[in-house]
Scaffold this motif. Structure first.
Motif, PDB file in Angstrom:
ATOM      1  N   ASP A  10      96.247  26.936  89.533  1.00  0.00           N
ATOM      2  CA  ASP A  10      96.057  28.254  88.838  1.00  0.00           C
ATOM      3  C   ASP A  10      95.285  28.466  87.366  1.00  0.00           C
ATOM      4  O   ASP A  10      95.160  27.382  86.785  1.00  0.00           O
ATOM      5  N   ALA A  11      94.560  29.427  87.184  1.00  0.00           N
ATOM      6  CA  ALA A  11      93.911  29.316  85.728  1.00  0.00           C
ATOM      7  C   ALA A  11      93.358  30.736  85.432  1.00  0.00           C
ATOM      8  O   ALA A  11      93.281  31.386  86.008  1.00  0.00           O
ATOM      9  N   SER A  12      93.464  30.991  83.916  1.00  0.00           N
ATOM     10  CA  SER A  12      92.765  31.855  83.433  1.00  0.00           C
ATOM     11  C   SER A  12      91.662  31.344  82.287  1.00  0.00           C
ATOM     12  O   SER A  12      91.865  30.732  81.757  1.00  0.00           O
ATOM     13  N   VAL A  13      90.645  32.316  82.041  1.00  0.00           N
ATOM     14  CA  VAL A  13      89.858  32.498  80.772  1.00  0.00           C
ATOM     15  C   VAL A  13      90.612  33.610  79.916  1.00  0.00           C
ATOM     16  O   VAL A  13      90.629  34.987  80.689  1.00  0.00           O
ATOM     17  N   PHE A  14      90.385  33.737  78.667  1.00  0.00           N
ATOM     18  CA  PHE A  14      91.016  34.692  77.506  1.00  0.00           C
ATOM     19  C   PHE A  14      89.579  34.887  76.651  1.00  0.00           C
ATOM     20  O   PHE A  14      88.723  33.564  76.650  1.00  0.00           O
TER      21      PHE A  14
END
Length: 408
Positions: free
Chosen positions: A79-83
């Motif tokens: 899982d990965a996220s960019v903020f």
């Protein structure tokens, strides 16, 4: 457990599996076929008018892009996220809004990898995750009250057995909402430390639920938590719910953290909520015995309380403080998607080290509208007024336009 310095790098290695994932996806299962992508766009205006001090004002356009993979061979995933928060308006010297990086009070845009974690299935009911994550446990959690959420670098083990849930979490770093890096927990001697928490929850067949948790940072701080909820259905349209919270915190050992060696505090919160049709009325009482309650773990941690009296700005958790709250929620039937909330919270008996008793109150009003024509689009106004002998008086408005798009 992974070594501290290798935790994030191990999580990032999951990105090296595309060939295997693609092969699995051809069969209609696995990494890509079961993956999800979610885009959240949040336009955030923040204006805190500080009585007798410099105001805090800013406008930003935030983006949060989440990728949640399926599992390769029903075992491993990533899982990965960019903020990101883009500065639209924000003058130097008017920082502290929590929607832009202050960076010397200049107020600047920021972008970071908010989440990057490897995950494993260890049977049908047990999962393990390690890396950068946004978490929500009673004694170790992240806040999403501004443009983008805070995040934690951690290793997490969770298992479910029928109506019971058990978890264990180990963390060595944290990143506040506006920081573009993850910082180590560091005590007053400059030494690194980690935070560990274990907990369990159980829901009985009659609806009663119990949550318990324990967390500690050795020689810094330890905390205990208990929550009990009891729902009572009075009729088809009427119900009564009771909540009880207990927090306990104390310094451990030499206490080289951000609290004193003699720190000791207990916090109690009880609340009753009557719901009838589209209206909810809540009455809450909270009491602190001992020092001002310290829920955060230091460094860049953004941990928060989970009680009814922890509101928009204040937590009403000062030394020996007693507080009560009256809250009203109303869903407007005539305008589908429109909801209103107002509450008043007042605290007194504050021990501030002087001969005078400290007092404070906060009044909140919220309006939220979920657009019916556009799925995932909402507009929210949050207003608060604070008057306190313990901090600066403020009048605050937050206007939030939120658009959530889920891709499959």
């Amino acid at each position: 457990m992974f070594k501290k310095r290798n935790l994030l790098s191990v999580a990032l290695l999951a990105a090296t599996f595309p060939a295997v994932a693609a092969s699995d996806a051809v069969q209609g299962q696995g990494f890509f076929a079961d993956s999800k992508v979610n885009l959240n766009l949040r336009t955030f205006y923040f204006n805190r008018d500080k009585v007798g001090a410099t105001d805090a004002k800013a406008l930003s356009q935030a983006l949060r892009l989440d990728f949640e993979s399926g599992y390769i061979n029903n075992i491993i995933g990533f899982d990965a996220s960019v903020f990101s928060s883009l500065k639209l308006s924000g003058e130097r010297g008017e920082g502290g809004t929590g929607i832009l990086n202050d960076n010397g009070n200049a107020q600047e845009s920021y972008t970071k990898i908010g989440q990057a974690a490897i995950k494993l299935k260890l049977g049908e009911n047990t999962k393990f995750k390690a890396g950068r994550v946004v978490i929500d446990y009673p004694l170790l959690n992240d806040s999403d009250s501004r443009a983008t959420p805070s995040a934690t670098q951690a290793a997490i083990l969770e298992t479910n057995i029928e109506n019971a849930k058990f978890y264990a979490v180990w963390s060595d770093r944290a990143s506040s909402k506006t920081n573009d890096s993850f910082e180590k927990y560091t005590d007053s001697n400059g030494d690194d430390y980690d935070v560990k928490t274990v907990g369990a929850s159980y829901q009985f067949h009659n609806g009663v639920s119990v949550d318990v948790a324990y967390a500690e940072a050795e020689d810094v701080l330890n905390q205990k938590y208990v929550k009990v909820s009891y729902p009572w259905q009075l009729s088809d349209k009427t119900s009564l719910n009771f909540d009880g919270f207990y927090y306990s915190g104390e310094a451990d050992g030499s206490a080289q953290g951000h609290v004193g060696a003699d720190y000791d505090s207990d916090l109690y919160n009880v609340a009753a909520q009557l719901k009838h049709d589209n209206t909810k009325l809540t009455l809450s009482y909270q009491q602190v015995n001992g020092d001002e309650y310290e829920e955060t773990w230091g460094a860049d941690d953004d941990n928060g309380l989970n009680t009814w009296n922890s509101v928009q700005r204040l937590d009403f958790d000062r030394a020996d403080e007693k507080s009560w709250q009256l809250r009203l929620d109303y869903d407007v039937k005539q305008v589908k998607g429109l909801s209103l909330m107002t509450r008043y919270t007042r605290g007194d008996n504050i021990d501030n080290g002087t001969s005078s008793e400290g007092k404070e109150w906060e009044r909140n009003f919220e309006v939220k509208y979920a657009f019916q024509q556009v799925d995932g689009l909402s507009l929210r106004l949050r207003n608060s007024t604070v008057r306190s002998t313990e901090t600066v008086d403020t009048n605050e408005n937050r206007l939030i336009l939120n658009y959530n798009i889920a891709f499959k």
